[in-house]
Write an enzyme that holds these catalytic residues in place. Structure first.
Site, PDB file in Angstrom:
ATOM      1  N   ASN A 149      -9.933  -0.049  -0.563  1.00 48.90           N
ATOM      2  CA  ASN A 149      -8.476  -0.019  -0.489  1.00 48.90           C
ATOM      3  C   ASN A 149      -7.904  -0.615  -1.772  1.00 48.90           C
ATOM      4  O   ASN A 149      -7.988  -1.830  -1.985  1.00 48.90           O
ATOM      5  CB  ASN A 149      -8.008  -0.810   0.736  1.00 48.90           C
ATOM      6  N   HIS A 172      -3.405   7.509   1.956  1.00 50.97           N
ATOM      7  CA  HIS A 172      -3.781   6.186   1.459  1.00 50.97           C
ATOM      8  C   HIS A 172      -5.215   5.894   1.885  1.00 50.97           C
ATOM      9  O   HIS A 172      -5.587   6.085   3.043  1.00 50.97           O
ATOM     10  CB  HIS A 172      -2.827   5.138   2.027  1.00 50.97           C
ATOM     11  N   CYS A 187       0.809  -1.224   0.000  1.00 45.10           N
ATOM     12  CA  CYS A 187       0.000   0.000   0.000  1.00 45.10           C
ATOM     13  C   CYS A 187       0.839   1.269   0.000  1.00 45.10           C
ATOM     14  O   CYS A 187       0.356   2.341  -0.384  1.00 45.10           O
ATOM     15  CB  CYS A 187      -0.962   0.004   1.188  1.00 45.10           C
TER      16      CYS A 187
END
Length: 325
Positions: free
Chosen positions: A282, A252, A115
């Site tokens: 996500n 993020h 990520c």
């Protein structure tokens, strides 16, 4: 004193056509829309079609970034692609994007920091530009996390989606002050002792299979806010700026509660936070460029804006990039 700053020329993104809503998931596993929204802020995610790979998403995002910048692939000398879900074990997905764009020169390679991948890729591109290794870099974050999810695990399958985003950086001479356009500072971290908290239980060397994503959600949440604020505070120390100076905070997009808690701890006003996690979940390395592109294209981000990017991912890895648009 003059210096070279990596300045953003354009951006682009792509989301697969198929949308999987919380209601759709409630028909697949034991969950509800209310449960997912309350704990994550996610309402839907995009899922790559059969035969649609990470490279395909990356190519579309790259083409849109090139168009936004008014450039062609011949104007690029480096491609850095952040992904944890490559098309193949090798070659890199970046070289497949390079071939599809018709780029026969320069260099293309992948960066793997899950990520945090886009932040790591941006920092790598900035380093290449400032040391004279590259002049104009296409930086991409692209993922098909739907391919590594256990669709029977309700704790993880509700969180992730597929997508891609891209930016183009060019080295330009600047004054060396925080008023410059481009990347002002970046800070990266990792700590391998946390591997078991967020990982995929497969790989060529271990199981000879792709495996599925596994996560200790409470443990990840517990560490996330502290790690995120750590690298952001380092950026403020390096530049003398504060949360009040930011125009936009583009984190993020993993979990709305983590985003809100981080902004609050850093005294960043809620109206400065760009949130798209509700729309695409996500998307790992793709989430920051997706959110950035959305804010640019709808007119929120304007020339001269001061933007903080941050992410945390499996490993653990985490990092921040402070830039002026």
């Amino acid at each position: 004193m003059t210096t070279i700053r990596s300045t953003v020329l354009g951006c682009g993104s792509y989301l697969p056509e198929k949308i999987l809503t919380n209601e759709d998931l409630a028909r697949m596993v034991d969950t509800t829309d209310e449960w997912i929204v309350q704990r994550t802020g996610i309402r839907q995610r995009h899922i790559a079609a059969e035969g649609e790979f990470t490279s395909h998403l990356a190519i579309k995002a790259a083409e849109r970034a090139l168009a936004h910048a008014g450039l062609t692939a011949q104007d690029i000398d480096t491609i850095i692609l952040a992904t944890a879900t490559p098309d193949n074990t090798f070659p890199s997905t970046a070289v497949q994007v390079q071939a599809a764009l018709g780029m026969r020169h320069g260099v293309a390679f992948d960066v793997h920091a899950v990520c945090s991948g886009f932040v790591f890729a941006l920092t790598t591109a900035d380093t290449f530009i400032r040391c004279g290794q590259a002049k104009r870099v296409l930086v991409i974050g692209a993922e098909t996390f739907s391919r590594i999810l256990d669709w029977n695990d309700r704790t993880t399958c509700v969180l992730f989606g597929d997508g891609a985003g891209a930016v183009i950086l060019e080295g330009r001479e600047a004054s060396g002050t925080v008023a410059d356009h481009g990347i002002l500072t970046s800070h990266l971290r990792s700590d391998g002792q946390h591997k078991s908290k967020l990982y995929v239980d497969g790989g060529p060397s271990t199981t000879q299979t792709v495996g599925h994503l596994r996560m200790e959600g409470k443990e990840v949440f517990k560490h996330a806010v502290g790690m995120i604020t750590d690298v952001i505070e380092d950026a403020f120390k390096a530049t003398g700026l504060t949360g009040e100076d930011l125009t936009w905070f583009i984190p993020h997009q993993a979990n709305r509660r983590i985003i809100d808690a981080s902004a609050k701890k850093l005294d960043i006003a809620p109206e400065k936070v760009v949130v798209t996690v509700d729309l695409h979940g996500n998307t790992s390395a793709a989430s920051i460029p997706l959110a950035l592109d959305a804010a640019v294209k709808d007119g929120r981000v304007k020339s001269g804006d001061l933007i903080m990017l941050e992410a945390m991912g499996g490993g653990f890895t985490w990092g921040s990039v402070l830039l002026r648009w």
